[in-house]
Design an enzyme around this catalytic site. Sequence first.
Site: not given
Length: 344
Positions: A151-153, A254
């Site tokens: 998953i993204d930062k 997103r």
Amino acid sequence: MEEQGTREPEGDELFEHYKFVASKGQEPLRVDKFLMNFIENATRNKIQQAAKTGNIWVNESIVKQNYKVKAGDVVKVLFEHPPHEFLLVPEDIPLNIVYEDETLLVVNKPPGMVVHPGHGNYSGTLINGLIHHFDNLPINSNERPGLVHRIDKDTSGLLVVAKTETAMTHLAKQFFDKTSEREYIALVWGNVENDTGTIEGHIGRNPKNRLQMQVFPDGDQGKEAVTHYKVLERLGYVTLVSCRLETGRTHQIRVHMKHIGHTLFNDARYGGERILKGTVFTKYRQFVENCFKVLPRQALHAKTLGFLHPVTGKQMRFDSEIPEDMLQCIEKWKGYSKQSRGLA
């Protein structure tokens, strides 16, 4: 002449750090500017320095910084040391482990933690912590120990990590076969019209900005992506939604939510850090800016994760609390929504 030199990399002397192929529609563009569009956190000064030291190659030849990249050019950045992401250093980083057995573990990742090392983030990542706490983690196809998915930062939430080769293979197949369960909670701009819906559209890199992904509706580019969403609460100028992933593409939620006109709240990469819905009143602008301060990241949390245990075959399902920063932001919007309806 713009091209300089024609020597080939000698054996293991040089390591490829980046490789990009200019798209068919690429207009002539200086190679330093071209690379700025591709490499996250890179400065033009660093790129120009790399060109001066002969580390930028186009079509297997060294070029200067003013070389004009054309359609079809293969641009590489080569150095004498391996990419930092392959130089994994164990670090004693505390991990929020919600489940662990001999074959796997489930981690609740905080916002702000990068999952694996990459350009500009060579330490403090989840993998740095994992290889400190666990020996001999299996390596995935991208040379990243233990990782089944990522998953993204600035997205918080649940990740499953494999501790054995068998677990890695079994879990990866579940994600590939779309049998795993992944539910996210997101706060998005605007009033989402339908209570439920499905977003379909191939996702691939934006050719004009390689740090972004985009939807290719005709399906001739990118990879298949499917997101199912459900409205949880309407809060006036924003909506709280649940998103269930059928596929797992980079930035999928997103990009898909932006595609239907509902960019994630405070998602700077996709324009959500601007006021996209609402009034022009100063008080409203101050309210939104306060929300941005409370939640200085995209409003996205990987809340639920489900899969079959790779050894026992038992259905595993984990749920996590929405982090405090996101909860505070949601509560602010609830208060604003009530006030604007005259209920407070």
